[in-house]
Design a protein around this motif. Structure first.
Motif, PDB file in Angstrom:
ATOM      1  N   SER A  19     -29.545  -4.761  15.160  1.00  0.00           N
ATOM      2  CA  SER A  19     -30.113  -5.438  16.326  1.00  0.00           C
ATOM      3  C   SER A  19     -30.865  -4.475  17.243  1.00  0.00           C
ATOM      4  CB  SER A  19     -29.026  -6.159  17.110  1.00  0.00           C
ATOM      5  OG  SER A  19     -28.042  -5.230  17.541  1.00  0.00           O
ATOM      6  N   GLU A  20     -30.714  -3.184  16.992  1.00  0.00           N
ATOM      7  CA  GLU A  20     -31.442  -2.176  17.752  1.00  0.00           C
ATOM      8  C   GLU A  20     -31.578  -0.923  16.899  1.00  0.00           C
ATOM      9  OE1 GLU A  20     -29.009  -1.872  21.251  1.00  0.00           O
ATOM     10  OE2 GLU A  20     -27.664  -0.446  20.303  1.00  0.00           O
ATOM     11  N   ASP A  37     -37.038   3.549  21.496  1.00  0.00           N
ATOM     12  CA  ASP A  37     -35.908   2.653  21.269  1.00  0.00           C
ATOM     13  C   ASP A  37     -36.403   1.211  21.246  1.00  0.00           C
ATOM     14  OD1 ASP A  37     -34.258   4.888  21.412  1.00  0.00           O
ATOM     15  OD2 ASP A  37     -33.829   4.595  23.538  1.00  0.00           O
ATOM     16  N   TYR A  38     -35.964   0.447  20.246  1.00  0.00           N
ATOM     17  CA  TYR A  38     -36.363  -0.956  20.110  1.00  0.00           C
ATOM     18  C   TYR A  38     -35.136  -1.841  20.006  1.00  0.00           C
ATOM     19  CZ  TYR A  38     -41.144   0.486  19.175  1.00  0.00           C
ATOM     20  OH  TYR A  38     -42.407   1.021  19.288  1.00  0.00           O
ATOM     21  N   ARG A  39     -35.285  -3.054  20.517  1.00  0.00           N
ATOM     22  CA  ARG A  39     -34.301  -4.104  20.340  1.00  0.00           C
ATOM     23  C   ARG A  39     -34.955  -5.188  19.491  1.00  0.00           C
ATOM     24  NH1 ARG A  39     -33.455  -8.580  23.425  1.00  0.00           N
ATOM     25  NH2 ARG A  39     -34.696  -7.724  25.114  1.00  0.00           N
ATOM     26  N   HIS A  99     -29.989   4.545  13.770  1.00  0.00           N
ATOM     27  CA  HIS A  99     -29.125   3.457  14.200  1.00  0.00           C
ATOM     28  C   HIS A  99     -27.686   3.968  14.198  1.00  0.00           C
ATOM     29  CE1 HIS A  99     -27.497  -0.514  14.719  1.00  0.00           C
ATOM     30  NE2 HIS A  99     -26.763  -0.376  13.637  1.00  0.00           N
TER      31      HIS A  99
END
Length: 127
Positions: A19-20, A37-39, A99
């Motif tokens: 999820s991230e 950083d990505y969600r 992750h």
């Protein structure tokens, strides 16, 4: 459940149940590490904090960035990215996907970068 798909033009080469994540790479000329950083959301990939270790050719530190623990940290307001398009060639080196504290080169899922396939896309997708 939503996860991360890697591929091109909607063709899935790999999908990851997360999820991230953090996307990391070294600048091809300056060899300075960048991290974003990505969600993962239904609307696409949402960029959170970004970090860079320094500046150089074509890589200015954004206004409002703060220096913390040796990296410039900043936020950019972007709409969800769907897809996120990345150039991926042998000359530039590989991206890393991180992750839960573990980083792996994209080659782990996709094989090494290749001149015949010089791009990859990342997007949110149902698993």
């Amino acid at each position: 459940m939503i996860g991360l798909c890697l591929g091109l033009s909607g063709v899935v080469w790999a999908h990851l149940e997360l999820s991230e994540f953090t996307l990391a790479w070294n600048h091809t000329i300056e060899k300075i590490r960048w991290e974003e950083d990505y969600r993962v959301s239904e609307q696409g990939l949402i960029l959170g904090e970004a970090r860079v270790k320094g500046n150089g050719a074509g890589m200015e530190i954004p206004e409002g960035a703060r220096l913390e623990n040796g990296s410039w940290r900043y936020h950019r307001e972007l709409p969800p990215l769907q897809p996120l398009k990345l150039g991926r060639t042998p000359q530039a080196g590989d991206y890393q996907l991180c992750h839960a504290g573990v980083c792996q080169p994209m080659a782990h899922w996709l094989g090494p970068p290749s001149a015949q396939q010089p791009a990859v896309e990342l997007w949110s997708c149902p698993l």
